[in-house]
Design an enzyme around this catalytic site. Structure first.
Site, PDB file in Angstrom:
ATOM      1  N   GLU A  22      10.660  -2.452  25.848  1.00 56.09           N
ATOM      2  CA  GLU A  22      11.567  -3.381  26.524  1.00 56.09           C
ATOM      3  C   GLU A  22      10.785  -4.592  27.027  1.00 56.09           C
ATOM      4  OE1 GLU A  22      14.790  -3.252  25.746  1.00 56.09           O
ATOM      5  OE2 GLU A  22      14.976  -1.250  26.634  1.00 56.09           O
ATOM      6  N   HIS A  23      11.335  -5.769  26.811  1.00 58.39           N
ATOM      7  CA  HIS A  23      10.692  -7.040  27.195  1.00 58.39           C
ATOM      8  C   HIS A  23       9.363  -7.233  26.468  1.00 58.39           C
ATOM      9  CE1 HIS A  23      13.544  -8.369  30.286  1.00 58.39           C
ATOM     10  NE2 HIS A  23      13.744  -7.078  30.480  1.00 58.39           N
ATOM     11  N   THR A  24       9.243  -6.610  25.337  1.00 55.53           N
ATOM     12  CA  THR A  24       8.042  -6.805  24.522  1.00 55.53           C
ATOM     13  C   THR A  24       8.314  -7.778  23.374  1.00 55.53           C
ATOM     14  OG1 THR A  24       8.731  -4.771  23.438  1.00 55.53           O
ATOM     15  CG2 THR A  24       6.862  -4.600  24.935  1.00 55.53           C
ATOM     16  N   GLY A 110      28.285  -6.679  28.544  1.00 57.10           N
ATOM     17  CA  GLY A 110      27.395  -6.712  29.722  1.00 57.10           C
ATOM     18  C   GLY A 110      26.808  -5.361  30.059  1.00 57.10           C
ATOM     19  N   GLY A 112      24.112  -3.920  28.267  1.00 58.77           N
ATOM     20  CA  GLY A 112      22.769  -3.738  27.724  1.00 58.77           C
ATOM     21  C   GLY A 112      22.774  -3.204  26.302  1.00 58.77           C
ATOM     22  N   SER A 114      23.931  -5.159  23.870  1.00 55.49           N
ATOM     23  CA  SER A 114      23.920  -6.411  23.116  1.00 55.49           C
ATOM     24  C   SER A 114      25.184  -6.724  22.318  1.00 55.49           C
ATOM     25  CB  SER A 114      22.695  -6.498  22.205  1.00 55.49           C
ATOM     26  OG  SER A 114      22.447  -7.864  22.002  1.00 55.49           O
ATOM     27  N   GLU A 148      21.580 -18.396  20.706  1.00 54.59           N
ATOM     28  CA  GLU A 148      21.510 -17.889  22.086  1.00 54.59           C
ATOM     29  C   GLU A 148      20.572 -18.769  22.928  1.00 54.59           C
ATOM     30  OE1 GLU A 148      22.085 -13.857  22.314  1.00 54.59           O
ATOM     31  OE2 GLU A 148      21.433 -13.645  24.386  1.00 54.59           O
ATOM     32  N   ASP A 160      17.458  -7.878  19.429  1.00 56.71           N
ATOM     33  CA  ASP A 160      18.878  -7.521  19.366  1.00 56.71           C
ATOM     34  C   ASP A 160      19.509  -7.963  18.045  1.00 56.71           C
ATOM     35  OD1 ASP A 160      18.255  -6.828  21.897  1.00 56.71           O
ATOM     36  OD2 ASP A 160      19.530  -8.297  22.891  1.00 56.71           O
TER      37      ASP A 160
HETATM   38  C1  GLA Z   1      17.641  -8.582  25.980  1.00 57.25           C
HETATM   39  C2  GLA Z   1      17.124  -9.622  24.978  1.00 57.25           C
HETATM   40  C3  GLA Z   1      16.118  -8.986  24.012  1.00 57.25           C
HETATM   41  C4  GLA Z   1      15.042  -8.204  24.751  1.00 57.25           C
HETATM   42  C5  GLA Z   1      15.664  -7.282  25.796  1.00 57.25           C
HETATM   43  C6  GLA Z   1      14.624  -6.630  26.659  1.00 57.25           C
HETATM   44  O1  GLA Z   1      18.422  -7.623  25.335  1.00 57.25           O
HETATM   45  O2  GLA Z   1      18.175 -10.180  24.245  1.00 57.25           O
HETATM   46  O3  GLA Z   1      15.547  -9.979  23.199  1.00 57.25           O
HETATM   47  O4  GLA Z   1      14.086  -9.055  25.310  1.00 57.25           O
HETATM   48  O5  GLA Z   1      16.556  -7.955  26.650  1.00 57.25           O
HETATM   49  O6  GLA Z   1      13.815  -5.789  25.908  1.00 57.25           O
END
Ligand code: GLA
Length: 373
Positions: A22-24, A110, A112, A114, A148, A160
Site C-alpha cells: 500500500e502506498h508503494t 469510497g 477503498g 477503487s 485522475e 488501481d
Molecule cells: C489509492 C491510489 C493507488 C494507491 C493506493 C494506496 O487507491 O489510487 O494508486 O496509491 O491508494 O496503495
C-alpha cells in the site's frame, strides 16, 4: 462507420482489492492487487454526432452532457472521472465521436475498492472498442491514471487502473511499478478466504493527505539523493541508507520513508509465502502493514484500527489491514471459511456498538479485469 467499428458495446469494469503493498505504487515499488467480481457496467452506443456525448448513471436523474470540443472540469467530482477520460482520449485521437452511455454499478463507492479506476478504465476500454481507437491496454491504464491526476486532482499511482484492466481470474498480480513488469501469482488460499469489512466511513482527508504523503516521500528522496545520487525513488533506497540520512529528515519524512521501504520488502515476502501456501506468514505480514500504515504512514483512522484490533482476538483470522488509500473504506481480512460468518457477525455488532455505524461486508474473489461482453 468503418468495418471494424461497432455500433454498441457493453463493458464490465471491476473494482480491485490489494493483498499487500500500500502506498508503494507511486514510490515505484511493488503491489499485489487483483480485480474483484464487483463491477461497473457500461452500455455505450454511437449517436452519429461528431462531438455530443451523454452519460447517464442509473440512480441519478441528471445526465452529464459533454461536447468533446469543449471539455472542462466540473464541480461535481464523479463527473471529473468521466471528463478526464474523455479529455485524455480526445487529446490522443479525433476518431472519438459522439456517444450515449449508461452506467450501472454494484461497486461500493469510497470504500477503498477503487470504483474510480473502474469508472475511468471501463469508459476508456468501451470507447476504444466502440470507435476502434487502437489504444493498447497499457495506454488505457495510463490515460485513466492521467485523467485522475489532471481532472480529479489525486496524484494516484498506477495500481488501481492496472488491476482493473489487467487482472486474471484466480490470480493476483505482482506488479513492479518501476519496470511495469508483472507476473500473475495463483491465489490459492482455501480453506481461508478474503473478507472485506466496509467501515462505511470515508474521511474527507483522503485526497489532500494522499497528495501530502506523496510530497513527503519526494522530500525523503531529495534528501537521500544528496548522499546517494542514484536514488530516483524510495524503491532504490534501503533502511541503512535511510539511517545514514535520518538527521536531515523531519520525523514525519523519516517515518514515511521507513514505511515504504519495509512495505516493499513485505510484498516480496508475501509472494513467497503465498507460493509456499504459508498463510500464517501472509497474515502476519498483513498485520505488519496495518501497523505501518497506522503509526508510520498515518493513513488509518479510529474505525479501521478498531476493526483490525477486533480481528486480532479471533484465532481464525490470520491477518487484517486497511486497504487502499486509507482514512476509511474497507479492511481486508484473511479468515478461515468456517469462521467467516461468525466473524462478520461479531465484528458488525462490536462496530455498531462502538461507532453507531452499520458495517457491510463482501468476499474478495480474484476476478478477470475489464471485459467486453
Ligand atoms: C489509492 C491510489 C493507488 C494507491 C493506493 C494506496 O487507491 O489510487 O494508486 O496509491 O491508494 O496503495
Amino acid at each position: 462507420m468503418d468495418d471494424k467499428a461497432l455500433d454498441k458495446v457493453i463493458v464490465d469494469s471491476p473494482g480491485r482489492i490489494n493483498i499487500i503493498g500500500e502506498h508503494t505504487d507511486y514510490n515505484m515499488g511493488y503491489v499485489l492487487p487483483t480485480a474483484i467480481d464487483k463491477r461497473i457496467r457500461f452500455t455505450l452506443q454511437r449517436n452519429n454526432t461528431d462531438t455530443q456525448c451523454e452519460i447517464r448513471s442509473k440512480g441519478y436523474a441528471k445526465a452529464l452532457v459533454v461536447d468533446l470540443k469543449h471539455i472542462s472540469p466540473s464541480n461535481t467530482q464523479w463527473e471529473n472521472y468521466i471528463l478526464g477520460v474523455l479529455y485524455e482520449i480526445y487529446k490522443r485521437s479525433k476518431a472519438l465521436k459522439g456517444f450515449q452511455c449508461t452506467i450501472e454499478s454494484d461497486l461500493p463507492i469510497g470504500s477503498g475498492v477503487s470504483s474510480s479506476a473502474a469508472l475511468e478504465c471501463g469508459l476508456a476500454f468501451g470507447l476504444n472498442e466502440l470507435f476502434d481507437l487502437g489504444l493498447s491496454k497499457h495506454e488505457i491504464v495510463t490515460l485513466s491514471r492521467d485523467a485522475e491526476h489532471n481532472y480529479v486532482g489525486t496524484q494516484c499511482g498506477i495500481m488501481d487502473q492496472f488491476a482493473s484492466v489487467m487482472s486474471k481470474k484466480d490470480h493476483v498480480i505482482l506488479l513492479d511499478c518501476k519496470s511495469m513488469r508483472h507476473t500473475y501469482v495463483p491465489f490459492v488460499i482455501a480453506p481461508y478466504k478474503l473478507v472485506l469489512l466496509n467501515s462505511n466511513v470515508s474521511h474527507s482527508l483522503a485526497s489532500s493527505e494522499y497528495n501530502t504523503r506523496r510530497k513527503e516521500c519526494e522530500e525523503g528522496v531529495a534528501i537521500l539523493q544528496k548522499q546517494y545520487p542514484y536514488v530516483a525513488s524510495l524503491r532504490d533506497a534501503n533502511l541503512k541508507m535511510i539511517e545514514t540520512c535520518k538527521t536531515a529528515m523531519s520525523p514525519k519524512v523519516l517515518d514515511r520513508c521507513i514505511y515504504v521501504v519495509e512495505e516493499n520488502n513485505r510484498v516480496l515476502d508475501a509472494v513467497e509465502a503465498l507460493k509456499m501456501g504459508d498463510l500464517k506468514t501472509l497474515g502476519a505480514l498483513m498485520y505488519q502493514t496495518h501497523d505501518g500504515l497506522r503509526t508510520l504512514y498515518e493513513v488509518s483512522c479510529r474505525e479501521l484500527d478498531f476493526l483490525v484490533d477486533f480481528s486480532k482476538n479471533i484465532m481464525e483470522v490470520l491477518g487484517a489491514r486497511v486497504m487502499g488509500g486509507g482514512f476509511g473504506g474497507c479492511t481486508i481480512n484473511l479468515v478461515h471459511e468456517d469462521t467467516a460468518d461468525a466473524f462478520i457477525k461479531s465484528a458488525s455488532e462490536a462496530y455498531e456498538k462502538e461507532f453507531n455505524i452499520k458495517l457491510t461486508s463482501f468476499e474478495g474473489h480474484p476476478s478477470v479485469g475489464t471485459t467486453l461482453l
